[in-house]
Scaffold this motif. Structure first.
Motif, PDB file in Angstrom:
ATOM      1  N   GLU A  85       0.852  -1.186   0.000  1.00  0.00           N
ATOM      2  CA  GLU A  85       0.000   0.000   0.000  1.00  0.00           C
ATOM      3  C   GLU A  85       0.889   1.237   0.000  1.00  0.00           C
ATOM      4  OE1 GLU A  85      -2.615  -0.340   3.324  1.00  0.00           O
ATOM      5  OE2 GLU A  85      -3.969  -1.724   2.276  1.00  0.00           O
ATOM      6  N   VAL A  86       0.511   2.229  -0.805  1.00  0.00           N
ATOM      7  CA  VAL A  86       1.316   3.443  -0.917  1.00  0.00           C
ATOM      8  C   VAL A  86       0.442   4.672  -0.692  1.00  0.00           C
ATOM      9  CG1 VAL A  86       3.025   2.428  -2.468  1.00  0.00           C
ATOM     10  CG2 VAL A  86       0.969   3.474  -3.424  1.00  0.00           C
ATOM     11  N   SER A  87       1.058   5.718  -0.167  1.00  0.00           N
ATOM     12  CA  SER A  87       0.381   6.998   0.032  1.00  0.00           C
ATOM     13  C   SER A  87       1.261   8.100  -0.529  1.00  0.00           C
ATOM     14  CB  SER A  87       0.120   7.253   1.523  1.00  0.00           C
ATOM     15  OG  SER A  87      -0.719   6.258   2.070  1.00  0.00           O
ATOM     16  N   GLY A  88       0.627   9.084  -1.144  1.00  0.00           N
ATOM     17  CA  GLY A  88       1.393  10.164  -1.735  1.00  0.00           C
ATOM     18  C   GLY A  88       0.606  10.844  -2.839  1.00  0.00           C
ATOM     19  N   ARG A  89       1.339  11.502  -3.739  1.00  0.00           N
ATOM     20  CA  ARG A  89       0.709  12.277  -4.799  1.00  0.00           C
ATOM     21  C   ARG A  89       0.906  11.596  -6.150  1.00  0.00           C
ATOM     22  NH1 ARG A  89       2.188  18.447  -6.610  1.00  0.00           N
ATOM     23  NH2 ARG A  89       4.253  17.465  -6.777  1.00  0.00           N
ATOM     24  N   LEU A  90      -0.182  11.485  -6.899  1.00  0.00           N
ATOM     25  CA  LEU A  90      -0.148  10.870  -8.223  1.00  0.00           C
ATOM     26  C   LEU A  90      -0.261  11.964  -9.279  1.00  0.00           C
ATOM     27  CD1 LEU A  90      -0.143   8.009  -9.609  1.00  0.00           C
ATOM     28  CD2 LEU A  90      -2.607   8.298  -9.839  1.00  0.00           C
ATOM     29  N   LEU A  91       0.714  12.013 -10.188  1.00  0.00           N
ATOM     30  CA  LEU A  91       0.768  13.028 -11.236  1.00  0.00           C
ATOM     31  C   LEU A  91       0.567  12.358 -12.587  1.00  0.00           C
ATOM     32  CD1 LEU A  91       3.960  14.851  -9.896  1.00  0.00           C
ATOM     33  CD2 LEU A  91       1.584  15.564  -9.568  1.00  0.00           C
ATOM     34  N   PRO A  92      -0.642  12.433 -13.153  1.00  0.00           N
ATOM     35  CA  PRO A  92      -0.904  11.759 -14.441  1.00  0.00           C
ATOM     36  C   PRO A  92      -0.084  12.354 -15.577  1.00  0.00           C
ATOM     37  CG  PRO A  92      -2.952  12.333 -13.305  1.00  0.00           C
ATOM     38  CD  PRO A  92      -1.855  13.063 -12.603  1.00  0.00           C
ATOM     39  N   LEU A  93       0.361  11.471 -16.478  1.00  0.00           N
ATOM     40  CA  LEU A  93       1.065  11.883 -17.690  1.00  0.00           C
ATOM     41  C   LEU A  93       0.165  11.788 -18.920  1.00  0.00           C
ATOM     42  CD1 LEU A  93       4.448  10.042 -17.015  1.00  0.00           C
ATOM     43  CD2 LEU A  93       4.122  12.523 -17.062  1.00  0.00           C
ATOM     44  N   GLY A  94      -0.600  10.710 -19.016  1.00  0.00           N
ATOM     45  CA  GLY A  94      -1.476  10.529 -20.170  1.00  0.00           C
ATOM     46  C   GLY A  94      -2.156   9.184 -20.098  1.00  0.00           C
ATOM     47  N   VAL A  95      -3.026   8.940 -21.059  1.00  0.00           N
ATOM     48  CA  VAL A  95      -3.818   7.714 -21.045  1.00  0.00           C
ATOM     49  C   VAL A  95      -3.690   6.994 -22.378  1.00  0.00           C
ATOM     50  CG1 VAL A  95      -5.918   8.924 -21.776  1.00  0.00           C
ATOM     51  CG2 VAL A  95      -6.116   6.727 -20.605  1.00  0.00           C
ATOM     52  N   ASP A  96      -3.527   5.687 -22.295  1.00  0.00           N
ATOM     53  CA  ASP A  96      -3.464   4.805 -23.456  1.00  0.00           C
ATOM     54  C   ASP A  96      -4.797   4.073 -23.546  1.00  0.00           C
ATOM     55  OD1 ASP A  96      -2.783   3.056 -25.492  1.00  0.00           O
ATOM     56  OD2 ASP A  96      -1.622   1.726 -24.196  1.00  0.00           O
ATOM     57  N   VAL A  97      -5.556   4.304 -24.616  1.00  0.00           N
ATOM     58  CA  VAL A  97      -6.867   3.685 -24.799  1.00  0.00           C
ATOM     59  C   VAL A  97      -6.743   2.508 -25.754  1.00  0.00           C
ATOM     60  CG1 VAL A  97      -9.264   4.034 -25.519  1.00  0.00           C
ATOM     61  CG2 VAL A  97      -8.010   5.895 -24.425  1.00  0.00           C
ATOM     62  N   GLN A  98      -7.209   1.347 -25.318  1.00  0.00           N
ATOM     63  CA  GLN A  98      -7.185   0.142 -26.143  1.00  0.00           C
ATOM     64  C   GLN A  98      -8.614  -0.336 -26.328  1.00  0.00           C
ATOM     65  OE1 GLN A  98      -4.456  -2.690 -24.402  1.00  0.00           O
ATOM     66  NE2 GLN A  98      -2.969  -1.089 -23.922  1.00  0.00           N
ATOM     67  N   GLU A  99      -9.044  -0.385 -27.579  1.00  0.00           N
ATOM     68  CA  GLU A  99     -10.452  -0.668 -27.890  1.00  0.00           C
ATOM     69  C   GLU A  99     -10.587  -1.904 -28.752  1.00  0.00           C
ATOM     70  OE1 GLU A  99     -14.230   1.454 -30.215  1.00  0.00           O
ATOM     71  OE2 GLU A  99     -12.327   2.509 -29.980  1.00  0.00           O
ATOM     72  N   HIS A 100     -11.546  -2.746 -28.387  1.00  0.00           N
ATOM     73  CA  HIS A 100     -11.924  -3.910 -29.188  1.00  0.00           C
ATOM     74  C   HIS A 100     -13.431  -3.847 -29.428  1.00  0.00           C
ATOM     75  CE1 HIS A 100      -7.967  -5.780 -28.816  1.00  0.00           C
ATOM     76  NE2 HIS A 100      -7.963  -5.334 -27.579  1.00  0.00           N
ATOM     77  N   ALA A 101     -13.931  -4.761 -30.219  1.00  0.00           N
ATOM     78  CA  ALA A 101     -15.352  -4.717 -30.567  1.00  0.00           C
ATOM     79  C   ALA A 101     -16.253  -4.832 -29.341  1.00  0.00           C
ATOM     80  CB  ALA A 101     -15.675  -5.827 -31.559  1.00  0.00           C
ATOM     81  N   THR A 102     -15.826  -5.596 -28.339  1.00  0.00           N
ATOM     82  CA  THR A 102     -16.692  -5.852 -27.189  1.00  0.00           C
ATOM     83  C   THR A 102     -16.113  -5.383 -25.861  1.00  0.00           C
ATOM     84  OG1 THR A 102     -15.761  -8.080 -26.937  1.00  0.00           O
ATOM     85  CG2 THR A 102     -17.724  -7.857 -28.318  1.00  0.00           C
ATOM     86  N   ALA A 103     -14.978  -4.711 -25.887  1.00  0.00           N
ATOM     87  CA  ALA A 103     -14.361  -4.265 -24.638  1.00  0.00           C
ATOM     88  C   ALA A 103     -13.485  -3.043 -24.890  1.00  0.00           C
ATOM     89  CB  ALA A 103     -13.532  -5.388 -24.018  1.00  0.00           C
ATOM     90  N   VAL A 104     -13.261  -2.273 -23.827  1.00  0.00           N
ATOM     91  CA  VAL A 104     -12.385  -1.109 -23.909  1.00  0.00           C
ATOM     92  C   VAL A 104     -11.603  -1.014 -22.606  1.00  0.00           C
ATOM     93  CG1 VAL A 104     -14.176   0.446 -23.028  1.00  0.00           C
ATOM     94  CG2 VAL A 104     -12.262   1.380 -24.327  1.00  0.00           C
ATOM     95  N   GLN A 105     -10.350  -0.567 -22.714  1.00  0.00           N
ATOM     96  CA  GLN A 105      -9.515  -0.373 -21.541  1.00  0.00           C
ATOM     97  C   GLN A 105      -8.799   0.969 -21.643  1.00  0.00           C
ATOM     98  OE1 GLN A 105      -5.546  -2.288 -20.967  1.00  0.00           O
ATOM     99  NE2 GLN A 105      -6.441  -3.146 -19.109  1.00  0.00           N
ATOM    100  N   ALA A 106      -8.731   1.684 -20.548  1.00  0.00           N
ATOM    101  CA  ALA A 106      -7.942   2.906 -20.460  1.00  0.00           C
ATOM    102  C   ALA A 106      -6.858   2.677 -19.407  1.00  0.00           C
ATOM    103  CB  ALA A 106      -8.817   4.096 -20.064  1.00  0.00           C
ATOM    104  N   GLN A 107      -5.609   2.899 -19.800  1.00  0.00           N
ATOM    105  CA  GLN A 107      -4.485   2.722 -18.878  1.00  0.00           C
ATOM    106  C   GLN A 107      -3.788   4.068 -18.706  1.00  0.00           C
ATOM    107  OE1 GLN A 107      -0.772   0.397 -19.917  1.00  0.00           O
ATOM    108  NE2 GLN A 107      -1.549  -0.904 -18.275  1.00  0.00           N
TER     109      GLN A 107
END
Length: 461
Positions: A215-237
């Motif tokens: 478990e970690v505590s602190g500040r998260l600084l987003p850089l960007g998102v990678d979107v992966q899409e298929h016909a029946t599912a989607v993921q954002a990383q």
């Protein structure tokens, strides 16, 4: 970043990939009655690991397979050799990336395997995968591929086996869609061999061990998102820099969210499916950091996201994060079975380049060329290849594919009326007032509403 190092050849890489390709070609025709060309590929694999602890077992397995007498243990040895070679390629390429962009990796701290899995189910899966190797991709048919179904059904109720079950289920479905193999014009040789080898190694008792979670505590600084899409599912990383509250070294982390989707929901409409499951997406769209309290994270740097342990923080512009925090962030290690060139995805910032779009998008950095993987730019945001072509700075993921390093853009900076303007692939993640985004969201809302009404009528019948 030293782009020149990314264009220099990596010693031994070509030979490793040639050995893997030779073995993969042997699987195409099957190893029940191998031909001389297939034996050459098997022997090449054995020769490539001759100086390793695998040497004796792989040499025996290659000889048995070349004679058409390989057993299940022999196939496991061959899969292990192939995986080890690709792991060495991954390590060499990762070392080259670290040399080019700086940064380091931590130690691989893995927890021991959890509860023992039922050996009979692992053996049943191994038997089916061995039958695939004997038949080869040209020899698959619906009867052979259908043999995975009872194994998958028996595995799914057991959480410890669900990872392997999902892999076998997806692999079998892909093979079934291509049956009969004898009529295929094109075979995804590397992909099917990857899936086969990975599944086979996961049948080894203990291979499905649970990675260490802290478990970690602190500040998260987003850089960007990678979107992966298929016909029946989607993921954002979401890729981000995590700054521990105790002042320890910042780390590169990821947070992922997935959702099933109807094939009629595309573009910006995907965010409607993902937003309810992760508050981080709203913070990403607003350009804000997040404060984490006791958030679980795996030994590979994947946050096991829990909205109850996160709250939105101050403004954190990704390009500022990339310039200030990214150079000091340390990457988590990659697990042994996950070491593969396709897993390389290193956040980098490239500046001071010229763009050449005569043959695809290429960034020219001090005379060195870095190709942009424009096909990975998602349609779920305002970032477009045209925006990349007009940019002066690019924040993206450095990947390796088809023999070269590629840059997958996550965001770019370009000058508009003498001011630097950032365009992010995840700008619409938390909602948007952009006209194109609003239209796409409305279309997705209408499609989901219609589908829900139809599903409701079917359930009432």
């Amino acid at each position: 970043m030293r782009v020149d190092l990314l264009t220099d050849p990596v010693e031994g890489l070509a030979e490793v990939l040639d050995a893997v390709d030779g073995f993969d070609r042997a699987l195409v025709g099957g190893l029940l009655r191998p031909q001389p060309g297939q034996a050459e590929g098997l022997n090449g694999l054995a020769a490539a690991v001759a100086g390793s602890p695998l040497a004796t077992r792989v040499a025996e397995a290659a000889g048995k397979a070349a004679a058409g007498a390989a057993g299940e243990d022999h196939f496991v040895a061959l899969a292990a050799a192939r995986t080890a070679l690709l792991g060495s390629a991954h390590d060499a390429l990762t070392a080259r990336v670290r040399e080019a962009v700086g940064g380091a990796c931590g130690n691989d701290d893995r927890a021991p395997a959890g509860a023992e899995q039922p050996v009979n189910l692992l053996l049943a899966a191994r038997s089916w995968l061995s039958d695939l190797a004997r038949a080869g991709w040209r020899g698959i048919d619906h009867e052979l591929v259908g043999g995975a179904a009872p194994v998958v059904s028996a595995m799914l109720p057991d959480p410890a086996l669900r990872r392997l079950a999902a892999l076998l289920d997806g692999f079998a479905a892909e093979l079934a869609a291509c049956c009969p193999g004898a009529t295929l014009e094109r075979i995804p040789v590397r992909r099917w061999a990857d899936l086969w080898a990975r599944a086979l190694l996961l049948t080894v008792p203990g291979a499905l061990g649970i990675p260490a979670v802290t478990e970690v505590s602190g500040r998260l600084l987003p850089l960007g998102v990678d979107v992966q899409e298929h016909a029946t599912a989607v993921q954002a990383q979401v890729h981000a820099v995590f700054e521990p509250a105790d002042g320890a070294t910042p780390r590169l982390v990821r947070a992922s969210v997935s959702a099933p989707k109807p094939d009629s929901v595309v573009g910006a409409g995907l965010w409607q499916l993902l937003r309810p499951h992760m508050s981080l997406l709203a913070a990403l769209g607003e350009g804000r950091a997040m404060d984490l309290a006791a958030m679980p994270v795996t030994a590979e740097g994947d946050l096991l996201w829990d909205d109850a342990r996160a709250r939105t923080g101050e403004v954190a512009e990704p390009f500022t994060t990339a310039r200030v925090a990214l150079p000091t962030a340390v990457a988590f290690p990659t697990a042994a079975l996950d070491r593969h060139p396709t897993r390389i995805a290193v956040p980098v910032l490239v500046e001071g380049y010229a763009v050449d779009d005569t043959d695809g998008l290429v960034l020219d950095v001090a005379g060195c060329r870095l190709r942009v993987d424009a096909d990975r730019v998602p349609a779920a945001g305002p970032l477009t290849p045209e925006a990349v072509a007009a940019s002066s700075a690019c924040l993206g993921l450095l990947r390796w594919d088809a023999g070269e390093f590629l840059l997958q853009p996550l965001a770019v900076e370009r000058t508009v009326r003498k001011k630097a303007v950032a365009v992010h692939a995840g700008a619409w993640a938390g909602g948007t007032t952009d006209k194109a985004g609003v239209r796409a969201e409305k279309a997705a809302t209408d499609a989901v509403t219609v589908l829900r009404e139809r599903a409701g009528r079917l359930l009432r019948k």
